[in-house]
Design a protein around this motif. Structure first.
Motif, PDB file in Angstrom:
ATOM      1  N   LEU A  92      -3.193  15.364  -2.822  1.00  0.00           N
ATOM      2  CA  LEU A  92      -2.150  15.905  -3.686  1.00  0.00           C
ATOM      3  C   LEU A  92      -0.782  15.890  -3.023  1.00  0.00           C
ATOM      4  O   LEU A  92       0.249  15.813  -3.701  1.00  0.00           O
ATOM      5  CB  LEU A  92      -2.495  17.332  -4.100  1.00  0.00           C
ATOM      6  CG  LEU A  92      -3.643  17.493  -5.085  1.00  0.00           C
ATOM      7  CD1 LEU A  92      -3.945  18.965  -5.301  1.00  0.00           C
ATOM      8  CD2 LEU A  92      -3.318  16.821  -6.406  1.00  0.00           C
ATOM      9  N   ALA A  93      -0.755  15.987  -1.692  1.00  0.00           N
ATOM     10  CA  ALA A  93       0.523  15.988  -0.981  1.00  0.00           C
ATOM     11  C   ALA A  93       1.288  14.685  -1.188  1.00  0.00           C
ATOM     12  O   ALA A  93       2.503  14.634  -1.000  1.00  0.00           O
ATOM     13  CB  ALA A  93       0.297  16.235   0.513  1.00  0.00           C
ATOM     14  N   LYS A  94       0.594  13.640  -1.602  1.00  0.00           N
ATOM     15  CA  LYS A  94       1.260  12.374  -1.915  1.00  0.00           C
ATOM     16  C   LYS A  94       2.010  12.438  -3.239  1.00  0.00           C
ATOM     17  O   LYS A  94       2.730  11.513  -3.599  1.00  0.00           O
ATOM     18  CB  LYS A  94       0.229  11.244  -2.000  1.00  0.00           C
ATOM     19  CG  LYS A  94      -0.492  10.941  -0.707  1.00  0.00           C
ATOM     20  CD  LYS A  94      -1.486   9.811  -0.917  1.00  0.00           C
ATOM     21  CE  LYS A  94      -2.288   9.532   0.347  1.00  0.00           C
ATOM     22  NZ  LYS A  94      -3.256   8.431   0.158  1.00  0.00           N
ATOM     23  N   GLU A  95       1.781  13.526  -4.009  1.00  0.00           N
ATOM     24  CA  GLU A  95       2.358  13.682  -5.336  1.00  0.00           C
ATOM     25  C   GLU A  95       1.940  12.534  -6.259  1.00  0.00           C
ATOM     26  O   GLU A  95       2.777  11.899  -6.918  1.00  0.00           O
ATOM     27  CB  GLU A  95       3.885  13.779  -5.265  1.00  0.00           C
ATOM     28  CG  GLU A  95       4.373  14.947  -4.414  1.00  0.00           C
ATOM     29  CD  GLU A  95       5.894  15.016  -4.355  1.00  0.00           C
ATOM     30  OE1 GLU A  95       6.549  14.714  -5.375  1.00  0.00           O
ATOM     31  OE2 GLU A  95       6.414  15.348  -3.292  1.00  0.00           O
ATOM     32  N   PRO A  96       0.635  12.273  -6.331  1.00  0.00           N
ATOM     33  CA  PRO A  96       0.178  11.128  -7.128  1.00  0.00           C
ATOM     34  C   PRO A  96       0.238  11.409  -8.621  1.00  0.00           C
ATOM     35  O   PRO A  96       0.204  12.555  -9.060  1.00  0.00           O
ATOM     36  CB  PRO A  96      -1.274  10.956  -6.668  1.00  0.00           C
ATOM     37  CG  PRO A  96      -1.722  12.360  -6.373  1.00  0.00           C
ATOM     38  CD  PRO A  96      -0.503  13.026  -5.759  1.00  0.00           C
ATOM     39  N   LYS A  97       0.306  10.334  -9.386  1.00  0.00           N
ATOM     40  CA  LYS A  97       0.188  10.419 -10.838  1.00  0.00           C
ATOM     41  C   LYS A  97      -1.232  10.070 -11.280  1.00  0.00           C
ATOM     42  O   LYS A  97      -1.635  10.409 -12.397  1.00  0.00           O
ATOM     43  CB  LYS A  97       1.185   9.471 -11.512  1.00  0.00           C
ATOM     44  CG  LYS A  97       2.630   9.713 -11.112  1.00  0.00           C
ATOM     45  CD  LYS A  97       3.041  11.155 -11.385  1.00  0.00           C
ATOM     46  CE  LYS A  97       4.501  11.381 -10.960  1.00  0.00           C
ATOM     47  NZ  LYS A  97       4.898  12.794 -11.120  1.00  0.00           N
ATOM     48  N   ILE A  98      -1.969   9.380 -10.394  1.00  0.00           N
ATOM     49  CA  ILE A  98      -3.348   8.995 -10.675  1.00  0.00           C
ATOM     50  C   ILE A  98      -4.189   9.367  -9.459  1.00  0.00           C
ATOM     51  O   ILE A  98      -3.848   9.009  -8.327  1.00  0.00           O
ATOM     52  CB  ILE A  98      -3.471   7.488 -10.954  1.00  0.00           C
ATOM     53  CG1 ILE A  98      -2.600   7.100 -12.160  1.00  0.00           C
ATOM     54  CG2 ILE A  98      -4.931   7.091 -11.199  1.00  0.00           C
ATOM     55  CD1 ILE A  98      -2.491   5.598 -12.380  1.00  0.00           C
ATOM     56  N   LEU A  99      -5.285  10.089  -9.689  1.00  0.00           N
ATOM     57  CA  LEU A  99      -6.161  10.548  -8.614  1.00  0.00           C
ATOM     58  C   LEU A  99      -7.546   9.942  -8.818  1.00  0.00           C
ATOM     59  O   LEU A  99      -8.154  10.112  -9.874  1.00  0.00           O
ATOM     60  CB  LEU A  99      -6.229  12.072  -8.628  1.00  0.00           C
ATOM     61  CG  LEU A  99      -7.021  12.776  -7.527  1.00  0.00           C
ATOM     62  CD1 LEU A  99      -6.448  12.461  -6.148  1.00  0.00           C
ATOM     63  CD2 LEU A  99      -7.026  14.282  -7.765  1.00  0.00           C
ATOM     64  N   LEU A 100      -8.027   9.216  -7.803  1.00  0.00           N
ATOM     65  CA  LEU A 100      -9.337   8.571  -7.847  1.00  0.00           C
ATOM     66  C   LEU A 100     -10.294   9.310  -6.918  1.00  0.00           C
ATOM     67  O   LEU A 100     -10.007   9.464  -5.731  1.00  0.00           O
ATOM     68  CB  LEU A 100      -9.231   7.098  -7.417  1.00  0.00           C
ATOM     69  CG  LEU A 100      -8.207   6.238  -8.158  1.00  0.00           C
ATOM     70  CD1 LEU A 100      -8.173   4.834  -7.572  1.00  0.00           C
ATOM     71  CD2 LEU A 100      -8.502   6.195  -9.639  1.00  0.00           C
TER      72      LEU A 100
ATOM     73  N   LEU B  42       0.825  -1.199   0.000  1.00  0.00           N
ATOM     74  CA  LEU B  42       0.000   0.000   0.000  1.00  0.00           C
ATOM     75  C   LEU B  42       0.866   1.258   0.000  1.00  0.00           C
ATOM     76  O   LEU B  42       0.491   2.274  -0.573  1.00  0.00           O
ATOM     77  CB  LEU B  42      -0.935  -0.001   1.213  1.00  0.00           C
ATOM     78  CG  LEU B  42      -2.050  -1.057   1.190  1.00  0.00           C
ATOM     79  CD1 LEU B  42      -2.838  -1.028   2.494  1.00  0.00           C
ATOM     80  CD2 LEU B  42      -2.988  -0.821   0.003  1.00  0.00           C
ATOM     81  N   THR B  43       2.035   1.175   0.642  1.00  0.00           N
ATOM     82  CA  THR B  43       2.934   2.332   0.680  1.00  0.00           C
ATOM     83  C   THR B  43       3.454   2.674  -0.707  1.00  0.00           C
ATOM     84  O   THR B  43       3.463   3.845  -1.118  1.00  0.00           O
ATOM     85  CB  THR B  43       4.117   2.064   1.625  1.00  0.00           C
ATOM     86  OG1 THR B  43       3.617   1.870   2.951  1.00  0.00           O
ATOM     87  CG2 THR B  43       5.083   3.242   1.640  1.00  0.00           C
ATOM     88  N   SER B  44       3.877   1.658  -1.459  1.00  0.00           N
ATOM     89  CA  SER B  44       4.385   1.920  -2.808  1.00  0.00           C
ATOM     90  C   SER B  44       3.272   2.405  -3.728  1.00  0.00           C
ATOM     91  O   SER B  44       3.484   3.286  -4.567  1.00  0.00           O
ATOM     92  CB  SER B  44       5.046   0.662  -3.382  1.00  0.00           C
ATOM     93  OG  SER B  44       4.093  -0.383  -3.531  1.00  0.00           O
TER      94      SER B  44
END
Length: 262
Positions: A154-162, A72-74
């Protein structure tokens, strides 16, 4: 470029099968809305894409790897999810909440680093919450709270947002604010946004791709022009609706006006 896909997906709760055999691919940065009637499997599909629900058959893949074998972390460093109903302690401030978005990058007892704070500040700025950073969540309007949760994601710096129904319970002004924000984040950050949407006109206006689900199966998948049509909506919802284009100058959008059931 980060790619998300589902192959021959079967999802169920106990003995109840929600999705039987579904295959999908998200292979480029877009804003995508999943639409369909209640009980069609929209939120269930989103949970599976976020690894919040494990398939009983088939698999979800991130960049070619089976998500079942990923921590889950990765996953959290690439993919961020905002469920429909989220809660936090009432005395938590906006900054406190956004800080939680950095957990995938931190050790269990480590402090926030300069890189963490840079991401937090960027998330607050992107969601226009800098002036409210020290406010408790209970002091915010519904739209401001939703922006705070988005900032955490957004603070996770995601490339995909659900996002699961991101405008639920918001008045029309705050709905528009959130949708404009989502599109701006996609445009400026280049992220893929996959949303479950009930408001068809918002879905048509702000998305580049629509996926129509009914009884766990894909009825239509494509551009707004190919999916947002009277015949598709009739088959999907059992309604008669007029689909037309409105707008001023170069600003045009398709809207539907339901007027009868079938």
């Amino acid at each position: 470029m980060n790619k998300l896909s589902a192959l021959h997906l079967r999802l169920q709760y106990g003995e109840r099968v929600i999705i039987k055999d579904l295959t999908l691919a998200f292979d480029k940065p877009e804003v995508i809305s999943i639409i369909g009637p209640n009980g069609s499997g929209k939120s269930t599909l989103l949970k599976a894409l976020a690894k919040l629900l494990i398939p009983t058959a088939g698999a979800v893949y991130l960049n070619g790897g089976d998500m079942r074998h990923m921590s889950l972390t990765s996953l959290a460093k690439v993919l961020s999810v905002l469920p429909q109903s989220v809660q936090a302690p009432g005395d938590m401030t906006v900054t406190d909440l956004v800080c939680f978005g950095r957990m995938p990058y931190r050790g269990r007892f480590s402090s926030l680093t300069k890189a963490d704070w840079r991401s937090i500040e960027e998330a607050l700025a992107a969601t226009e919450l800098c002036a409210l950073r020290d406010q408790p969540l209970t002091a915010l309007s519904g739209g401001e709270r939703q922006r705070a949760w988005l900032a955490m994601a957004l603070a996770k710096e995601p490339k995909i947002l659900l996002l699961d129904e991101p405008t639920t319970y918001l008045d029309i002004r705050h709905q528009l604010d959130i949708m404009e924000l989502v599109v701006r984040l996609h445009r400026e950050l280049g992220i893929t946004v996959i949303m479950v949407m009930h408001d068809l006109n918002h879905a048509a206006r702000y998305s580049q791709r629509l996926i129509a689900l009914k009884q766990g199966e894909i009825v239509a998948d494509g551009t707004v022009e190919t999916v947002f049509r009277e015949d598709v909506l009739a088959s999907l919802y059992g309604i008669r609706a007029m689909v037309t284009t409105v707008g001023r100058g170069t600003e045009k959008q398709r809207i539907c006006l339901p007027y009868a059931t079938i």
